[in-house]
Design a protein around this motif. Structure first.
Motif, mmCIF file in Angstrom:
data_model
loop_
_atom_site.group_PDB
_atom_site.id
_atom_site.type_symbol
_atom_site.label_atom_id
_atom_site.label_comp_id
_atom_site.label_asym_id
_atom_site.label_seq_id
_atom_site.Cartn_x
_atom_site.Cartn_y
_atom_site.Cartn_z
ATOM 1 N N ARG A 116 1.050 -1.282 0.146
ATOM 2 C CA ARG A 116 -0.017 -0.029 0.083
ATOM 3 C C ARG A 116 0.997 1.191 -0.012
ATOM 4 N NH1 ARG A 116 -4.445 -0.701 4.628
ATOM 5 N NH2 ARG A 116 -4.990 1.244 3.629
ATOM 6 N N ASN A 117 2.213 1.098 0.357
ATOM 7 C CA ASN A 117 3.295 2.371 0.354
ATOM 8 C C ASN A 117 4.253 1.966 -0.687
ATOM 9 O OD1 ASN A 117 1.913 4.061 2.800
ATOM 10 N ND2 ASN A 117 1.808 1.892 3.407
ATOM 11 N N PRO A 118 4.342 2.207 -2.038
ATOM 12 C CA PRO A 118 5.063 1.977 -2.981
ATOM 13 C C PRO A 118 6.560 2.174 -2.523
ATOM 14 C CG PRO A 118 3.098 2.917 -3.706
ATOM 15 C CD PRO A 118 3.038 2.997 -2.364
ATOM 16 N N HIS A 119 7.615 1.962 -2.680
ATOM 17 C CA HIS A 119 9.033 2.013 -2.439
ATOM 18 C C HIS A 119 9.938 1.809 -3.653
ATOM 19 C CE1 HIS A 119 9.745 -2.263 -2.240
ATOM 20 N NE2 HIS A 119 8.418 -2.316 -1.467
ATOM 21 N N GLN A 120 11.339 2.236 -3.372
ATOM 22 C CA GLN A 120 12.006 2.092 -4.568
ATOM 23 C C GLN A 120 12.248 0.533 -4.612
ATOM 24 O OE1 GLN A 120 15.900 3.825 -3.433
ATOM 25 N NE2 GLN A 120 16.781 3.026 -5.276
ATOM 26 N N ALA A 121 12.987 0.129 -6.069
ATOM 27 C CA ALA A 121 12.992 -1.552 -6.167
ATOM 28 C C ALA A 121 14.263 -1.859 -5.527
ATOM 29 C CB ALA A 121 13.355 -1.326 -7.966
ATOM 30 N N PRO A 122 14.266 -3.055 -5.265
ATOM 31 C CA PRO A 122 15.307 -3.749 -4.376
ATOM 32 C C PRO A 122 16.650 -3.655 -5.419
ATOM 33 C CG PRO A 122 13.526 -5.195 -4.547
ATOM 34 C CD PRO A 122 13.263 -4.231 -5.581
ATOM 35 N N ALA A 123 17.833 -3.863 -4.620
ATOM 36 C CA ALA A 123 19.023 -3.786 -5.310
ATOM 37 C C ALA A 123 19.312 -5.262 -5.969
ATOM 38 C CB ALA A 123 20.259 -3.513 -4.313
ATOM 39 N N TRP A 124 20.075 -5.460 -7.061
ATOM 40 C CA TRP A 124 20.080 -6.555 -7.560
ATOM 41 C C TRP A 124 21.081 -7.770 -6.884
ATOM 42 C CZ3 TRP A 124 24.923 -8.798 -8.622
ATOM 43 C CH2 TRP A 124 26.030 -7.730 -8.442
ATOM 44 N N TRP A 125 21.967 -7.043 -6.193
ATOM 45 C CA TRP A 125 22.772 -8.053 -5.517
ATOM 46 C C TRP A 125 22.098 -8.858 -4.233
ATOM 47 C CZ3 TRP A 125 22.493 -6.624 -0.340
ATOM 48 C CH2 TRP A 125 22.544 -5.451 -0.131
ATOM 49 N N THR A 126 20.704 -8.459 -3.904
ATOM 50 C CA THR A 126 19.858 -9.033 -3.097
ATOM 51 C C THR A 126 19.737 -10.463 -3.486
ATOM 52 O OG1 THR A 126 18.031 -8.120 -3.717
ATOM 53 C CG2 THR A 126 19.272 -7.166 -1.788
ATOM 54 N N LEU A 127 19.488 -10.636 -4.775
ATOM 55 C CA LEU A 127 19.548 -12.061 -5.615
ATOM 56 C C LEU A 127 20.614 -12.824 -5.095
ATOM 57 C CD1 LEU A 127 18.096 -10.972 -8.849
ATOM 58 C CD2 LEU A 127 16.750 -12.025 -6.983
ATOM 59 N N LEU A 128 21.726 -12.511 -5.064
ATOM 60 C CA LEU A 128 22.906 -13.587 -4.607
ATOM 61 C C LEU A 128 22.697 -13.690 -3.154
ATOM 62 C CD1 LEU A 128 25.847 -11.502 -6.246
ATOM 63 C CD2 LEU A 128 24.177 -13.410 -7.310
ATOM 64 N N VAL A 129 22.355 -12.970 -2.285
ATOM 65 C CA VAL A 129 22.253 -13.281 -0.886
ATOM 66 C C VAL A 129 21.195 -14.368 -0.839
ATOM 67 C CG1 VAL A 129 21.518 -12.350 1.379
ATOM 68 C CG2 VAL A 129 22.913 -10.887 -0.151
ATOM 69 N N LEU A 130 20.038 -14.155 -1.346
ATOM 70 C CA LEU A 130 18.792 -15.297 -1.492
ATOM 71 C C LEU A 130 19.362 -16.489 -2.093
ATOM 72 C CD1 LEU A 130 15.867 -12.674 -2.101
ATOM 73 C CD2 LEU A 130 16.270 -14.100 -0.073
ATOM 74 N N GLY A 131 20.024 -16.508 -3.178
ATOM 75 C CA GLY A 131 20.457 -17.569 -3.718
ATOM 76 C C GLY A 131 21.302 -18.571 -2.569
ATOM 77 N N GLY A 132 22.172 -18.094 -2.076
ATOM 78 C CA GLY A 132 22.968 -18.645 -1.033
ATOM 79 C C GLY A 132 22.139 -19.011 0.125
ATOM 80 N N VAL A 133 21.034 -18.289 0.577
ATOM 81 C CA VAL A 133 20.220 -18.715 1.735
ATOM 82 C C VAL A 133 19.350 -19.963 1.365
ATOM 83 C CG1 VAL A 133 18.367 -18.108 3.067
ATOM 84 C CG2 VAL A 133 20.152 -16.510 2.811
ATOM 85 N N VAL A 134 18.930 -19.845 -0.003
ATOM 86 C CA VAL A 134 18.156 -21.161 -0.421
ATOM 87 C C VAL A 134 18.941 -22.476 -0.322
ATOM 88 C CG1 VAL A 134 17.117 -22.073 -2.314
ATOM 89 C CG2 VAL A 134 16.490 -19.632 -1.829
ATOM 90 N N LEU A 135 20.093 -22.345 -0.894
ATOM 91 C CA LEU A 135 20.964 -23.510 -0.656
ATOM 92 C C LEU A 135 21.214 -23.963 0.799
ATOM 93 C CD1 LEU A 135 23.411 -22.843 -3.659
ATOM 94 C CD2 LEU A 135 21.778 -24.283 -3.697
ATOM 95 N N VAL A 136 21.593 -23.221 1.531
ATOM 96 C CA VAL A 136 21.936 -23.468 3.098
ATOM 97 C C VAL A 136 20.524 -24.058 3.431
ATOM 98 C CG1 VAL A 136 22.574 -22.585 4.936
ATOM 99 C CG2 VAL A 136 23.878 -21.842 3.100
ATOM 100 N N LYS A 137 19.704 -23.352 3.377
ATOM 101 C CA LYS A 137 18.373 -24.009 4.189
ATOM 102 C C LYS A 137 17.774 -25.116 3.616
ATOM 103 C CE LYS A 137 17.227 -21.006 7.440
ATOM 104 N NZ LYS A 137 16.526 -21.521 8.510
ATOM 105 N N TRP A 138 17.866 -25.139 2.391
ATOM 106 C CA TRP A 138 17.397 -26.739 1.580
ATOM 107 C C TRP A 138 18.245 -27.831 2.156
ATOM 108 C CZ3 TRP A 138 19.575 -29.860 -2.275
ATOM 109 C CH2 TRP A 138 18.407 -30.698 -2.674
ATOM 110 N N SER A 139 19.608 -27.587 2.007
ATOM 111 C CA SER A 139 20.442 -28.584 2.238
ATOM 112 C C SER A 139 20.230 -28.978 4.038
ATOM 113 C CB SER A 139 21.810 -28.487 2.032
ATOM 114 O OG SER A 139 22.210 -27.433 2.778
ATOM 115 N N PHE A 140 20.178 -28.090 4.739
ATOM 116 C CA PHE A 140 19.931 -28.417 6.294
ATOM 117 C C PHE A 140 18.484 -28.937 6.729
ATOM 118 C CE2 PHE A 140 19.971 -27.389 10.689
ATOM 119 C CZ PHE A 140 21.235 -28.014 11.144
#
Length: 315
Positions: A116-140
């Motif tokens: 409901r309160n529009p904001h600035q688009a996310p930074a591209w490098w947040t995708l790299l952070v999330l990709g690493g998180v997915v791998l760690v969480k899925w394996s654990f």
């Protein structure tokens, strides 16, 4: 980490100690990932990543609950709790489910606010952070679920689902951020919609954990394969003619049993008592996680029924 297939924990104390170590590792991973995700989300202007970090913080709380539940469940029976404290492990699983519902509600509320309160688009490098998180969480999550299944721990398996839901939340955030970056102006809230969608998956997982925890709290019987193996162990004892009834329920990381053993009707009370004791020892000494057995002797007229000479392999 110990190979459960080759050297499974034999005693209740060993099973609890192993489960607590796994839960403590889960706690450390959750806290570390929560810090990374919240910091990355704030710096990269991604609420989906911040929401993911909040969910990881609740995962850390869940790990604390699991550790406490496991430790309490290992306390020996006393005068006020003659059947032990195993129910603490089931209560921990139920608290995990409730915490998942809470996390889903918190993230959903904040996601709606961001939409409901529009904001600035996310930074591209947040995708790299999330990709690493997915791998760690899925394996654990896979590892934690395997350990929980091997130990018969409902709270560890619930903790595994927490890790899996975190991986799903991170994957949804990746999709949302990708849409926001590719779509350009007007698509900035895509990652917020992704966070909102992830809440539905988290709530769905919570429902499954809650159902399993309630089943064990209400003494639902174990699966047929495990019961068949327990019957085979008892039936292989000398002097046993037939196993009439076998009631099994989980209590913490162990099993509590009531078994009705039929023996030759002309045996003396002493001989029947000795056979009952031998059946109990065989079950307690097996690798099936039996913590206590109540054995009831009944007369069997006629020749004893054929019995399995060995324990069938685990399916």
């Amino acid at each position: 980490m110990q190979d459960l297939d080759r050297t499974p924990p034999a005693t209740a104390l060993e099973r609890t100690a192993f489960a607590v170590r796994c839960a403590m590792q889960s706690l450390l991973i959750n806290v570390a990932l929560a810090i990374v995700k919240v910091a990355g989300g704030l710096a990269g202007n991604s609420f989906a990543l911040v929401a993911d970090g909040i969910e990881s913080l609740t995962d850390g709380l869940v790990s604390v609950i699991v550790v406490v539940g496991l430790r309490v469940s290992a306390i020996p029976p006393d005068d006020e709790h003659p059947f032990g404290h195993g129910r603490a492990e089931n209560l921990a699983a139920l608290l995990v489910a409730l915490s998942l519902y809470g996390a889903a509600g918190l993230i959903a509320w904040q996601a709606v606010h961001e939409i409901r309160n529009p904001h600035q688009a996310p930074a591209w490098w947040t995708l790299l952070v999330l990709g690493g998180v997915v791998l760690v969480k899925w394996s654990f999550a896979r590892r934690q679920d395997r350990v929980g299944a091997a130990l018969g721990s409902s709270s560890l398996r619930a903790d595994a689902w927490h890790h899996w839901s975190d991986a799903v939340t991170s994957a949804a955030a990746m999709v949302g951020i990708s849409v926001a970056l590719l779509g350009g102006p007007g698509w900035e809230s895509a990652d917020d919609w992704a966070a909102l969608a992830a809440c539905l998956l988290i709530a769905y997982n919570a429902s499954g954990i809650l159902r399993r925890g309630l089943d064990e709290a209400m003494d639902r019987t174990v699966d047929a394969g495990l019961e068949a193996r327990l019957r085979a162990v008892a039936g292989a004892v000398d002097g046993v003619g037939r196993i009439e009834k076998c009631r099994v329920r989980r209590a913490g990381l162990g099993l509590l049993m009531e078994v009705h053993v039929q023996v030759h009707a002309e045996l003396s009370v002493r001989a029947g008592h000795d056979i009952a004791g031998a059946v109990k020892r065989a079950l307690l000494d097996s690798d099936l996680g039996v913590d206590d057995v109540v054995t009831h002797i009944e007369p069997l007229d006629g020749p004893p029924a054929p019995r399995l000479p060995t324990v069938p392999p685990e399916p």
